[in-house]
Design an enzyme around this catalytic site. Structure first.
Site, PDB file in Angstrom:
ATOM      1  N   ASN A 162     -34.192  26.081  34.132  1.00  0.00           N
ATOM      2  CA  ASN A 162     -34.798  24.744  34.211  1.00  0.00           C
ATOM      3  C   ASN A 162     -35.695  24.740  35.444  1.00  0.00           C
ATOM      4  O   ASN A 162     -35.206  24.658  36.565  1.00  0.00           O
ATOM      5  CB  ASN A 162     -33.684  23.689  34.327  1.00  0.00           C
ATOM      6  CG  ASN A 162     -34.245  22.307  34.610  1.00  0.00           C
ATOM      7  OD1 ASN A 162     -35.451  22.059  34.479  1.00  0.00           O
ATOM      8  ND2 ASN A 162     -33.368  21.383  35.000  1.00  0.00           N
ATOM      9  N   LYS A 171     -37.712  22.511  36.367  1.00  0.00           N
ATOM     10  CA  LYS A 171     -37.952  21.174  36.944  1.00  0.00           C
ATOM     11  C   LYS A 171     -39.446  20.983  37.206  1.00  0.00           C
ATOM     12  O   LYS A 171     -40.265  21.443  36.432  1.00  0.00           O
ATOM     13  CB  LYS A 171     -37.096  20.964  38.197  1.00  0.00           C
ATOM     14  CG  LYS A 171     -35.623  21.315  37.944  1.00  0.00           C
ATOM     15  CD  LYS A 171     -34.686  20.873  39.020  1.00  0.00           C
ATOM     16  CE  LYS A 171     -33.266  21.268  38.608  1.00  0.00           C
ATOM     17  NZ  LYS A 171     -32.242  20.725  39.458  1.00  0.00           N
ATOM     18  N   HIS A 230     -30.835  15.126  31.483  1.00  0.00           N
ATOM     19  CA  HIS A 230     -30.532  15.773  32.767  1.00  0.00           C
ATOM     20  C   HIS A 230     -30.192  14.697  33.805  1.00  0.00           C
ATOM     21  O   HIS A 230     -30.761  13.602  33.775  1.00  0.00           O
ATOM     22  CB  HIS A 230     -31.738  16.597  33.237  1.00  0.00           C
ATOM     23  CG  HIS A 230     -31.409  17.461  34.417  1.00  0.00           C
ATOM     24  ND1 HIS A 230     -31.395  16.971  35.708  1.00  0.00           N
ATOM     25  CD2 HIS A 230     -31.034  18.763  34.510  1.00  0.00           C
ATOM     26  CE1 HIS A 230     -31.041  17.946  36.528  1.00  0.00           C
ATOM     27  NE2 HIS A 230     -30.811  19.038  35.833  1.00  0.00           N
ATOM     28  N   GLU A 258     -31.042  14.268  36.738  1.00  0.00           N
ATOM     29  CA  GLU A 258     -32.193  13.750  37.502  1.00  0.00           C
ATOM     30  C   GLU A 258     -32.948  12.698  36.692  1.00  0.00           C
ATOM     31  O   GLU A 258     -33.503  11.754  37.267  1.00  0.00           O
ATOM     32  CB  GLU A 258     -33.098  14.924  37.924  1.00  0.00           C
ATOM     33  CG  GLU A 258     -32.448  15.724  39.058  1.00  0.00           C
ATOM     34  CD  GLU A 258     -32.807  17.203  39.096  1.00  0.00           C
ATOM     35  OE1 GLU A 258     -33.794  17.614  38.469  1.00  0.00           O
ATOM     36  OE2 GLU A 258     -32.054  17.963  39.764  1.00  0.00           O
ATOM     37  N   GLU A 312     -22.881  19.872  33.796  1.00  0.00           N
ATOM     38  CA  GLU A 312     -23.464  20.021  35.127  1.00  0.00           C
ATOM     39  C   GLU A 312     -22.891  18.974  36.079  1.00  0.00           C
ATOM     40  O   GLU A 312     -23.391  17.848  36.145  1.00  0.00           O
ATOM     41  CB  GLU A 312     -24.988  19.832  35.057  1.00  0.00           C
ATOM     42  CG  GLU A 312     -25.694  20.848  34.204  1.00  0.00           C
ATOM     43  CD  GLU A 312     -27.151  20.999  34.642  1.00  0.00           C
ATOM     44  OE1 GLU A 312     -27.529  22.120  35.023  1.00  0.00           O
ATOM     45  OE2 GLU A 312     -27.894  20.005  34.626  1.00  0.00           O
ATOM     46  N   GLY A 363     -28.164  21.940  42.845  1.00  0.00           N
ATOM     47  CA  GLY A 363     -29.086  22.119  43.969  1.00  0.00           C
ATOM     48  C   GLY A 363     -28.421  22.075  45.339  1.00  0.00           C
ATOM     49  O   GLY A 363     -29.086  21.977  46.356  1.00  0.00           O
ATOM     50  N   SER A 370     -25.923  25.170  40.741  1.00  0.00           N
ATOM     51  CA  SER A 370     -25.909  26.255  41.722  1.00  0.00           C
ATOM     52  C   SER A 370     -25.449  27.604  41.143  1.00  0.00           C
ATOM     53  O   SER A 370     -24.738  28.362  41.796  1.00  0.00           O
ATOM     54  CB  SER A 370     -25.082  25.874  42.954  1.00  0.00           C
ATOM     55  OG  SER A 370     -25.664  24.760  43.603  1.00  0.00           O
TER      56      SER A 370
HETATM   57  P1  PGA Z   1     -29.473  24.248  40.268  1.00  0.00           P
HETATM   58  O1  PGA Z   1     -29.931  23.177  39.141  1.00  0.00           O
HETATM   59  O2  PGA Z   1     -29.210  25.535  39.545  1.00  0.00           O
HETATM   60  O3  PGA Z   1     -30.659  24.342  41.205  1.00  0.00           O
HETATM   61  O4  PGA Z   1     -28.247  23.699  40.912  1.00  0.00           O
HETATM   62  C1  PGA Z   1     -29.304  23.139  37.890  1.00  0.00           C
HETATM   63  C2  PGA Z   1     -29.908  22.062  37.037  1.00  0.00           C
HETATM   64  O5  PGA Z   1     -30.307  21.006  37.579  1.00  0.00           O
HETATM   65  O6  PGA Z   1     -30.009  22.199  35.807  1.00  0.00           O
END
Ligand code: PGA
Length: 241
Positions: A9, A11, A96, A98, A165, A171, A204
């Site tokens: 992803n 983003k 997601h 976010e 998640e 992140g 992560s």
């Molecule tokens: P990350 O993000 O691997 O940077 O923690 C995962 C995601 O948001 O799908």
């Protein structure tokens, strides 16, 4: 047999030029990738067209990061499923955290987007997960079951991927223990009418923890943010042992 799906992803990262540069470093590593896994890159809309051309004939599938529920209309700033399928997009991330946190996504809009994706032949990746506060209040299961129950109303579970998640792991470098991720994913599976839906872990995921994550029996793949941006790092993840 459950499929293994490893998705990056990106983003809101990478211009078209940067996406092309990524492929140069990444694609050669796929010579070593076992056939048992599906590799997906969920790129920004502007990079999807050139990625699609460059990846034609390769085993890498393309994914978008959102899709609207109407097939066209006055929805400034949104993207419709036929615009994605026309250029060869196969997957789309829906819900997601976010999007839920910053853009007002709800279980109801998530459900509409999932339906539209499926109606147009896209495979949706439904994201669910709890906040740190909800986990500390012992609400993890109820939060996730709600997201699943409301998100999946009238959804075809034969054409679906789910990503668990935990929001506090996204992140932050603070990965959920693989045993705990395995436990929650097992509980999610029990909520489904189709136990063969691939369920990914996300939050992560890195080259140094992917092998342990994928060794868990309930975990069918990973949704990878930060570590999917560098070719070597994402290659090590898709080539997990
Ligand atoms: P990350 O993000 O691997 O940077 O923690 C995962 C995601 O948001 O799908």
């Amino acid at each position: 047999m459950r499929r293994i799906v490893i998705a990056g992803n990106w983003k809101m990262y990478k211009t078209q030029a940067e996406a092309m540069e990524f492929l140069q470093g990444f694609v050669p590593h796929l010579d070593e990738t076992p056939d048992d896994r599906e590799i997906v890159l969920c790129a920004p809309f502007t990079a999807l067209g050139s990625l699609s051309q460059s990846l034609h004939g390769s085993r890498v599938r393309l994914g978008a990061q959102n899709v609207h529920w109407e097939k066209a209309g006055a929805y400034t700033g949104e993207i419709a499923a036929p615009m994605l399928t026309e250029i060869g997009v196969r997957y789309v991330i829906v819900g997601h955290s976010e999007r839920r946190q910053y853009f007002g996504e709800t279980d109801e809009t998530v459900n509409l987007r999932l339906k539209a994706a499926q109606a147009h032949g896209l495979v949706p990746i439904l994201c669910v997960g709890e906040t740190k506060q909800q986990r500390d209040a012992n609400e993890t299961e109820s939060v996730i079951f709600n997201q699943i129950d409301r998100g999946l109303v009238d959804i075809d579970q034969s054409n679906l991927v789910i990503a668990y998640e935990p929001i506090w792991a996204i992140g932050t470098g603070d990965t959920c223990e693989s045993v705990e991720a395995n436990r929650v994913i097992g509980l999610i599976r029990k909520q489904l009418s189709n136990p063969d839906v691939p369920i990914q872990y996300g939050g992560s995921v890195k080259p140094d923890n992917i092998d342990e994550i994928m060794a868990q029996p309930e975990i069918d793949g990973a949704l990878v943010g930060g570590a999917s941006l560098q070719p070597d790092s994402f290659a090590r993840i898709v080539n997990f042992h």
